[in-house]
Write a protein that holds these residues in place. Sequence first.
Motif, PDB file in Angstrom:
ATOM      1  N   PRO A  85     -22.806  89.745  14.606  1.00 15.25           N
ATOM      2  CA  PRO A  85     -22.281  89.527  13.254  1.00 15.25           C
ATOM      3  C   PRO A  85     -20.917  90.188  13.054  1.00 15.25           C
ATOM      4  CG  PRO A  85     -23.959  91.219  13.217  1.00 15.25           C
ATOM      5  CD  PRO A  85     -23.943  90.660  14.615  1.00 15.25           C
ATOM      6  N   GLU A  86     -20.119  89.576  12.187  1.00 17.16           N
ATOM      7  CA  GLU A  86     -18.819  90.155  11.852  1.00 17.16           C
ATOM      8  C   GLU A  86     -18.965  91.345  10.904  1.00 17.16           C
ATOM      9  OE1 GLU A  86     -17.883  86.723  13.926  1.00 17.16           O
ATOM     10  OE2 GLU A  86     -19.202  86.792  12.192  1.00 17.16           O
ATOM     11  N   ALA A  87     -20.073  91.374  10.139  1.00 20.63           N
ATOM     12  CA  ALA A  87     -20.251  92.453   9.164  1.00 20.63           C
ATOM     13  C   ALA A  87     -21.731  92.715   8.911  1.00 20.63           C
ATOM     14  CB  ALA A  87     -19.560  92.092   7.852  1.00 20.63           C
ATOM     15  N   ILE A  88     -22.017  93.975   8.558  1.00 26.50           N
ATOM     16  CA  ILE A  88     -23.343  94.407   8.114  1.00 26.50           C
ATOM     17  C   ILE A  88     -23.103  95.306   6.904  1.00 26.50           C
ATOM     18  CG2 ILE A  88     -25.476  95.614   8.699  1.00 26.50           C
ATOM     19  CD1 ILE A  88     -24.773  95.144  11.677  1.00 26.50           C
ATOM     20  N   PRO A  89     -23.541  94.895   5.711  1.00 27.27           N
ATOM     21  CA  PRO A  89     -23.260  95.724   4.524  1.00 27.27           C
ATOM     22  C   PRO A  89     -24.028  97.040   4.509  1.00 27.27           C
ATOM     23  CG  PRO A  89     -24.193  93.590   3.893  1.00 27.27           C
ATOM     24  CD  PRO A  89     -24.219  93.659   5.372  1.00 27.27           C
ATOM     25  N   PHE A  90     -23.449  98.028   3.875  1.00 24.68           N
ATOM     26  CA  PHE A  90     -24.057  99.346   3.754  1.00 24.68           C
ATOM     27  C   PHE A  90     -24.668  99.599   2.381  1.00 24.68           C
ATOM     28  CE2 PHE A  90     -21.204 100.166   7.325  1.00 24.68           C
ATOM     29  CZ  PHE A  90     -22.056 100.842   8.171  1.00 24.68           C
ATOM     30  N   ASP A  91     -24.628  98.625   1.477  1.00 22.70           N
ATOM     31  CA  ASP A  91     -25.089  98.835   0.096  1.00 22.70           C
ATOM     32  C   ASP A  91     -26.513  99.367   0.027  1.00 22.70           C
ATOM     33  OD1 ASP A  91     -22.656  97.833  -0.609  1.00 22.70           O
ATOM     34  OD2 ASP A  91     -23.408  95.913  -1.308  1.00 22.70           O
ATOM     35  N   ASP A  92     -27.427  98.703   0.704  1.00 26.06           N
ATOM     36  CA  ASP A  92     -28.823  99.104   0.649  1.00 26.06           C
ATOM     37  C   ASP A  92     -29.021 100.475   1.294  1.00 26.06           C
ATOM     38  OD1 ASP A  92     -31.370  98.444  -0.300  1.00 26.06           O
ATOM     39  OD2 ASP A  92     -32.014  97.880   1.692  1.00 26.06           O
ATOM     40  N   PHE A  93     -28.351 100.702   2.405  1.00 23.50           N
ATOM     41  CA  PHE A  93     -28.433 101.997   3.073  1.00 23.50           C
ATOM     42  C   PHE A  93     -27.957 103.108   2.142  1.00 23.50           C
ATOM     43  CE2 PHE A  93     -26.413 105.441   5.381  1.00 23.50           C
ATOM     44  CZ  PHE A  93     -27.459 105.868   6.185  1.00 23.50           C
ATOM     45  N   THR A  95     -27.823 103.164  -1.074  1.00 21.84           N
ATOM     46  CA  THR A  95     -28.747 103.351  -2.177  1.00 21.84           C
ATOM     47  C   THR A  95     -29.960 104.164  -1.750  1.00 21.84           C
ATOM     48  OG1 THR A  95     -28.066 101.296  -3.204  1.00 21.84           O
ATOM     49  CG2 THR A  95     -30.206 102.167  -3.856  1.00 21.84           C
ATOM     50  N   ASN A  96     -30.549 103.796  -0.625  1.00 18.42           N
ATOM     51  CA  ASN A  96     -31.790 104.446  -0.186  1.00 18.42           C
ATOM     52  C   ASN A  96     -31.561 105.762   0.544  1.00 18.42           C
ATOM     53  OD1 ASN A  96     -33.693 102.469  -1.153  1.00 18.42           O
ATOM     54  ND2 ASN A  96     -32.845 101.114   0.383  1.00 18.42           N
ATOM     55  N   ALA A  97     -30.765 105.758   1.568  1.00 11.38           N
ATOM     56  CA  ALA A  97     -30.597 106.962   2.380  1.00 11.38           C
ATOM     57  C   ALA A  97     -29.793 108.033   1.645  1.00 11.38           C
ATOM     58  CB  ALA A  97     -29.935 106.618   3.705  1.00 11.38           C
ATOM     59  N   THR A  98     -28.668 107.651   1.065  1.00 13.45           N
ATOM     60  CA  THR A  98     -27.855 108.631   0.364  1.00 13.45           C
ATOM     61  C   THR A  98     -28.584 109.148  -0.874  1.00 13.45           C
ATOM     62  OG1 THR A  98     -25.859 107.542   1.173  1.00 13.45           O
ATOM     63  CG2 THR A  98     -25.589 109.063  -0.658  1.00 13.45           C
ATOM     64  N   GLY A  99     -29.270 108.259  -1.571  1.00  9.35           N
ATOM     65  CA  GLY A  99     -30.049 108.688  -2.730  1.00  9.35           C
ATOM     66  C   GLY A  99     -31.133 109.675  -2.344  1.00  9.35           C
ATOM     67  N   THR A 100     -31.822 109.412  -1.250  1.00  5.63           N
ATOM     68  CA  THR A 100     -32.861 110.333  -0.766  1.00  5.63           C
ATOM     69  C   THR A 100     -32.245 111.663  -0.370  1.00  5.63           C
ATOM     70  OG1 THR A 100     -34.238 108.508  -0.010  1.00  5.63           O
ATOM     71  CG2 THR A 100     -34.659 110.664   0.978  1.00  5.63           C
ATOM     72  N   LEU A 101     -31.119 111.622   0.339  1.00  2.22           N
ATOM     73  CA  LEU A 101     -30.444 112.857   0.724  1.00  2.22           C
ATOM     74  C   LEU A 101     -30.030 113.655  -0.511  1.00  2.22           C
ATOM     75  CD1 LEU A 101     -29.364 114.646   2.972  1.00  2.22           C
ATOM     76  CD2 LEU A 101     -27.254 113.302   2.890  1.00  2.22           C
ATOM     77  N   ASN A 102     -29.519 112.997  -1.532  1.00  3.07           N
ATOM     78  CA  ASN A 102     -29.144 113.688  -2.773  1.00  3.07           C
ATOM     79  C   ASN A 102     -30.347 114.386  -3.395  1.00  3.07           C
ATOM     80  OD1 ASN A 102     -26.486 112.892  -2.584  1.00  3.07           O
ATOM     81  ND2 ASN A 102     -26.732 111.142  -3.933  1.00  3.07           N
ATOM     82  N   LEU A 103     -31.481 113.692  -3.410  1.00  2.85           N
ATOM     83  CA  LEU A 103     -32.702 114.294  -3.967  1.00  2.85           C
ATOM     84  C   LEU A 103     -33.157 115.503  -3.150  1.00  2.85           C
ATOM     85  CD1 LEU A 103     -34.683 111.072  -4.870  1.00  2.85           C
ATOM     86  CD2 LEU A 103     -33.804 112.767  -6.485  1.00  2.85           C
ATOM     87  N   LEU A 104     -33.103 115.378  -1.830  1.00  2.39           N
ATOM     88  CA  LEU A 104     -33.496 116.496  -0.967  1.00  2.39           C
ATOM     89  C   LEU A 104     -32.582 117.701  -1.160  1.00  2.39           C
ATOM     90  CD1 LEU A 104     -34.370 114.543   2.289  1.00  2.39           C
ATOM     91  CD2 LEU A 104     -35.985 115.688   0.750  1.00  2.39           C
ATOM     92  N   GLU A 105     -31.293 117.453  -1.232  1.00  2.00           N
ATOM     93  CA  GLU A 105     -30.336 118.542  -1.436  1.00  2.00           C
ATOM     94  C   GLU A 105     -30.538 119.205  -2.796  1.00  2.00           C
ATOM     95  OE1 GLU A 105     -28.131 120.125   0.500  1.00  2.00           O
ATOM     96  OE2 GLU A 105     -28.837 118.927   2.165  1.00  2.00           O
TER      97      GLU A 105
END
Length: 108
Positions: A85-93, A95-105
């Motif tokens: 693929p030419e692209a893979i969006p990071f939007d879902d990542f 939302t989920n991974a960064t949001g979880t990291l924010n909660l953990l921190e």
Amino acid sequence: MPTPTLLVTGSSGLIGSEVCVHFAERGWQVHGVDNNQRAVFFGPQGDTRWNQKRLQEQLGDRFQHTELDIRDRPGVLALLDELRPEAIPFDDFDTNATGTLNLLEATR
């Protein structure tokens, strides 16, 4: 010029499905990956097959679906080797991974 291909993980979910529609309407070939894990987590009320079917009907040949758990490393490698693929969006990542990291921190 060939049609660019976008790979969308969680394509049957809320964010992923809207990303699929957005890019397909702009001329991209969209390849969605989803294994309906929400049905495993939340039971029948979490099932997203209806959304997968909607994408297939609405987007037609601009959308292809692969049933794959993205934790399956060999499966993901094989799919990316095939699709390139030419692209893979990071939007879902984000939302989920960064949001979880924010909660953990914040908890720490």
